[in-house]
Motif scaffolding. Structure first.
Motif, mmCIF file in Angstrom:
data_model
loop_
_atom_site.group_PDB
_atom_site.id
_atom_site.type_symbol
_atom_site.label_atom_id
_atom_site.label_comp_id
_atom_site.label_asym_id
_atom_site.label_seq_id
_atom_site.Cartn_x
_atom_site.Cartn_y
_atom_site.Cartn_z
ATOM 1 N N VAL A 1 0.871 -1.179 0.000
ATOM 2 C CA VAL A 1 0.000 0.000 0.000
ATOM 3 C C VAL A 1 0.904 1.224 0.000
ATOM 4 C CG1 VAL A 1 -1.925 -1.127 1.191
ATOM 5 C CG2 VAL A 1 -0.141 0.026 2.537
ATOM 6 N N ASP B 1 -2.602 -1.393 -8.454
ATOM 7 C CA ASP B 1 -3.678 -1.875 -7.593
ATOM 8 C C ASP B 1 -3.580 -1.192 -6.224
ATOM 9 O OD1 ASP B 1 -5.672 -3.248 -6.330
ATOM 10 O OD2 ASP B 1 -4.892 -5.247 -6.793
ATOM 11 N N ALA C 1 -5.920 -1.569 -3.907
ATOM 12 C CA ALA C 1 -6.627 -2.425 -2.942
ATOM 13 C C ALA C 1 -6.260 -3.879 -3.229
ATOM 14 C CB ALA C 1 -8.133 -2.213 -3.009
ATOM 15 N N LEU D 1 -5.494 -8.132 2.683
ATOM 16 C CA LEU D 1 -6.073 -7.078 1.859
ATOM 17 C C LEU D 1 -5.432 -5.742 2.199
ATOM 18 C CD1 LEU D 1 -8.281 -6.124 -0.176
ATOM 19 C CD2 LEU D 1 -9.790 -5.837 1.814
ATOM 20 N N VAL E 1 -5.373 -1.539 1.978
ATOM 21 C CA VAL E 1 -6.258 -0.387 1.852
ATOM 22 C C VAL E 1 -5.399 0.880 1.847
ATOM 23 C CG1 VAL E 1 -8.085 0.965 2.942
ATOM 24 C CG2 VAL E 1 -8.225 -1.526 2.934
ATOM 25 N N ASN E 2 -5.619 1.730 0.873
ATOM 26 C CA ASN E 2 -4.858 2.971 0.743
ATOM 27 C C ASN E 2 -5.369 4.023 1.734
ATOM 28 O OD1 ASN E 2 -3.447 5.263 -0.180
ATOM 29 N ND2 ASN E 2 -5.062 5.714 -1.670
ATOM 30 N N GLN F 1 -14.323 2.407 1.456
ATOM 31 C CA GLN F 1 -13.222 1.461 1.546
ATOM 32 C C GLN F 1 -13.532 0.337 2.531
ATOM 33 O OE1 GLN F 1 -10.262 4.634 2.348
ATOM 34 N NE2 GLN F 1 -9.011 3.657 0.774
ATOM 35 N N ALA G 1 -13.867 -3.589 1.605
ATOM 36 C CA ALA G 1 -13.020 -4.573 2.277
ATOM 37 C C ALA G 1 -13.861 -5.675 2.905
ATOM 38 C CB ALA G 1 -12.163 -3.884 3.335
ATOM 39 N N ARG H 1 -15.236 -8.060 0.199
ATOM 40 C CA ARG H 1 -14.232 -8.964 -0.378
ATOM 41 C C ARG H 1 -13.830 -10.050 0.607
ATOM 42 N NH1 ARG H 1 -9.571 -5.554 -3.255
ATOM 43 N NH2 ARG H 1 -9.269 -7.509 -4.392
ATOM 44 N N LEU I 1 -5.596 -7.145 7.388
ATOM 45 C CA LEU I 1 -5.692 -5.863 6.700
ATOM 46 C C LEU I 1 -4.339 -5.168 6.762
ATOM 47 C CD1 LEU I 1 -8.131 -4.109 5.438
ATOM 48 C CD2 LEU I 1 -7.748 -2.656 7.449
ATOM 49 N N THR J 1 -2.585 -1.362 6.195
ATOM 50 C CA THR J 1 -2.685 0.077 5.980
ATOM 51 C C THR J 1 -1.332 0.701 6.285
ATOM 52 O OG1 THR J 1 -3.356 0.552 8.267
ATOM 53 C CG2 THR J 1 -5.116 0.129 6.675
#
Length: 284
Positions: free
Chosen positions: A67, A96, A98, A109, A111-112, A128, A132, A135, A147, A149
């Motif tokens: 990310v 990408d 995400a 996963l 997340v930006n 977002q 998330a 998915r 996750l 970040t």
């Protein structure tokens, strides 16, 4: 069992040149199934910095999930900051924003949280979180949900002051409520250049579920904030997580293991199992 090498805050453009080759050797020795880089590939989002970061990523020994961080958004190039804040990141690192890695044991996963409207802090939005959750809902019940970040959900230093509040991800309360409802098990982040492990229940006492918060220090930057350069090796097996911190030792020219913390997942929280002498298990 799954092994993740968790790197963060590379800051190409301001690195100790002795570290990247040693870091590649240490990551390779960990035999990871996945390498996670939680943002700040560059110091000032310049082309040559992204080129150096891209060369480093190409030499990593496993698939890379990444990310962007706030330093990957141009600071002084105002036009590019507003019109194409992550254009160079998308060109040199990945398009990408995400990314998802999933197999029979883990789902990871990204997340930006980097934003052009903030120079240092990060934010996350409802869209977002909903994406998330949707998915990760497809994962099986025994899959560890992770996750990634750049900006952290907690500082894990016990500081309740203004500085700590500014360091924590914007809209984190909203996000954590949604993530726990989606049964996120682990959150990996960076940004602070310090290592740490905590639980979501410390700052977010929400009923029914808890996430393990794992913070990585800076792997290669000369801006160390009182802590040695470091990265994490995370081993996941049978609802247990072992986090091994690997620290740079310039006198040896290598990263060495300095501590390992183990946790076990229950129905509602994480139980600290202590600090064994070595990893939780051999790589499977």
């Amino acid at each position: 069992m799954r092994t993740i090498a968790h790197l963060s805050d590379l800051h190409f453009g301001r690195v100790d040149p002795a570290i990247p080759p040693a870091l590649l050797r240490a990551v390779s020795a960990a035999l990871p199934h996945l390498v996670v880089v939680s943002g700040d590939f560059t110091q000032r989002a310049r082309v040559q910095e992204f080129e150096a970061a891209a060369r480093f990523i190409k030499d990593l020994p496993a698939p890379v999930l990444s990310v962007p961080g706030n330093h990957d958004v141009p600071l002084y190039d105002v036009m590019r900051r507003w019109l194409s804040p992550l254009g160079r990141y998308r060109r040199y690192i990945t398009r990408d924003l995400a990314p998802l890695y999933a197999d029979a044991e883990i789902a990871v996963l990204g997340v930006n949280t980097a934003r052009s409207l903030t120079f240092k802090n990060g934010r996350i939005n409802r869209r977002q979180i909903d994406a998330a959750a949707a998915r990760l809902a497809r994962c099986g019940p025994n899959v560890m949900r992770i996750l990634v970040t750049h900006h952290p959900f907690d500082t894990m230093d016990g500081d309740p002051g203004q500085g700590a509040r500014q360091a924590v991800l914007g809209r984190a309360n909203m996000a954590m409520a949604g993530l726990l409802q989606a049964r996120i098990d682990v959150i990996l982040s960076g940004h602070l250049h310090t290592s740490g492990i905590g639980q979501s229940t410390t700052r977010y006492p929400l009923p029914g579920h808890a996430a393990l918060l794992i913070q990585a220090g800076t792997a290669t930057s000369t801006r160390r904030r009182g802590e040695e350069n470091a990265f994490n090796v995370i081993r996941i097996a049978d609802r247990q997580v072992a986090i091994e911190r690997m620290a740079w030792r310039p006198d040896r020219g290598a990263f060495t293991s300095i501590e390992t913390e183990r946790f076990s997942k229950t129905a509602v929280d994480w139980v600290h199992l202590g600090s064994p002498a070595g990893p939780a298990a051999d790589r499977g």
